[in-house]
Design a protein around this motif. Structure first.
Motif, short mmCIF file in Angstrom:
data_model
loop_
_atom_site.label_atom_id
_atom_site.label_comp_id
_atom_site.label_asym_id
_atom_site.label_seq_id
_atom_site.Cartn_x
_atom_site.Cartn_y
_atom_site.Cartn_z
N GLN A 75 6.01 -1.44 0.50
CA GLN A 75 6.35 -0.03 0.55
C GLN A 75 5.74 0.73 -0.63
O GLN A 75 5.25 1.85 -0.46
CB GLN A 75 7.87 0.14 0.55
CG GLN A 75 8.54 -0.26 1.86
CD GLN A 75 10.05 -0.22 1.78
OE1 GLN A 75 10.65 -0.57 0.75
NE2 GLN A 75 10.68 0.22 2.87
N VAL A 76 5.75 0.10 -1.79
CA VAL A 76 5.13 0.72 -2.98
C VAL A 76 3.62 0.87 -2.75
O VAL A 76 3.03 1.90 -3.08
CB VAL A 76 5.41 -0.12 -4.24
CG1 VAL A 76 4.61 0.40 -5.42
CG2 VAL A 76 6.90 -0.12 -4.56
N ARG A 77 3.01 -0.15 -2.18
CA ARG A 77 1.57 -0.10 -1.89
C ARG A 77 1.26 1.04 -0.93
O ARG A 77 0.33 1.83 -1.16
CB ARG A 77 1.12 -1.43 -1.29
CG ARG A 77 -0.30 -1.45 -0.71
CD ARG A 77 -0.59 -2.81 -0.11
NE ARG A 77 -1.87 -2.86 0.59
CZ ARG A 77 -2.05 -2.51 1.85
NH1 ARG A 77 -1.01 -2.07 2.57
NH2 ARG A 77 -3.24 -2.58 2.40
N ASP A 78 2.03 1.15 0.16
CA ASP A 78 1.79 2.21 1.14
C ASP A 78 2.01 3.59 0.53
O ASP A 78 1.27 4.54 0.83
CB ASP A 78 2.70 2.03 2.35
CG ASP A 78 2.36 0.79 3.16
OD1 ASP A 78 1.24 0.27 3.00
OD2 ASP A 78 3.21 0.34 3.96
N GLN A 79 3.00 3.70 -0.34
CA GLN A 79 3.27 4.97 -1.00
C GLN A 79 2.13 5.35 -1.94
O GLN A 79 1.73 6.51 -2.03
CB GLN A 79 4.59 4.87 -1.77
CG GLN A 79 5.08 6.19 -2.35
CD GLN A 79 6.52 6.08 -2.83
OE1 GLN A 79 7.43 5.81 -2.04
NE2 GLN A 79 6.72 6.28 -4.12
#
Length: 256
Positions: A204-208
């Motif tokens: 999720q951090v990567r996608d954000q």
């Protein structure tokens, strides 16, 4: 030669010879350490002390391009197509162009010619340089791009980097969005990364992070004509490729 130079170097110093200096001079700032006559080199050796990385914009500018080469010969058809693509982009019809072919056939020179044309028209010119040595480092090329956009130089302090990153984000995003964007992109600006929130997964951090980078670049393009060169995309990490793909998918809808 290497062992002789090592014996001449002071602690915490790197010395190199003339031939290496000619190859790497635009990648690093160097100063001469004078000539010496190490054993086995009666004519003497000029040593150069490496001070720091240079702030060169791209590997192409540092290594490949030489103004003295003059005009490109025999590639008029390709240059015309690239010029047409830039003309369309300047008129509001953005597009993605892929230059493919064997190594050494002049792809980088053709790309550089297009960047020069765009620069003459006042465009913002951006470079994403991909290298085999950083292919396993997620978003390394994007981080280098963002630091250039923010004018963060080698040797900048943590507070200087934070200030410049905040200022850069403020040019492209709403003031209320800057704190979260800076948190997402901190490592890319060379800042210490914040701990991953307990309610978010690494994916999720990567996608954000990807979404924030794309949003920032979209805002940059909205401010005026822009051209982005992604050099050696085949060496890029998967996350950088994801960002390039996102931009390619959206480029036709971007407007300045």
């Amino acid at each position: 030669m290497a062992e002789r130079l090592r014996s001449l170097a002071d602690p915490d110093r790197v010395l190199t010879c003339d031939s290496t200096k000619r190859l790497a001079a635009r990648f690093f700032s160097m100063t001469t350490s004078g000539c010496s006559k190490p054993r086995g080199f009666e004519e003497g050796v000029r040593a150069w002390c490496v001070l720091r990385k240079s702030s060169v914009v791209s590997r192409f500018d540092a290594q490949r391009y030489d103004e003295s080469r003059g005009e490109i010969i025999g590639r008029g058809d390709v240059l015309a197509r690239l010029s047409e693509a830039w003309s369309d982009a300047r008129g509001g019809k953005g597009c993605t162009v892929c230059l493919v072919g064997d190594a050494g056939i002049g792809k980088s020179r053709l790309a550089k010619a297009t960047l020069d044309l765009a620069a003459l028209d006042g465009a913002t010119v951006l470079n994403i340089d991909c290298m085999p040595s950083t292919g396993n480092t997620p978003l390394f090329p994007i981080g280098m791009l963002l630091r250039r956009v923010a004018n963060i130089t080698v040797g900048a302090s943590e507070s200087e980097k934070r200030g410049l990153a905040t200022e850069a984000l403020g040019r492209f995003l709403a003031a209320s969005d800057v704190p979260n964007a800076l948190s997402d992109l901190a490592p890319l600006f060379g800042l210490e990364a914040a701990p991953i929130p307990v309610d978010q997964t690494p994916d999720q951090v990567r996608d954000q992070t990807i979404s924030t980078v794309v949003r920032m670049l979209r805002a940059l393009v909205a401010q005026g004509p822009s051209v982005l060169l992604c050099e050696d995309l085949h060496w890029a990490d998967d996350t950088t490729v994801n960002i390039v793909e996102r931009l390619a998918d959206e480029i036709a809808d971007l407007r300045c």
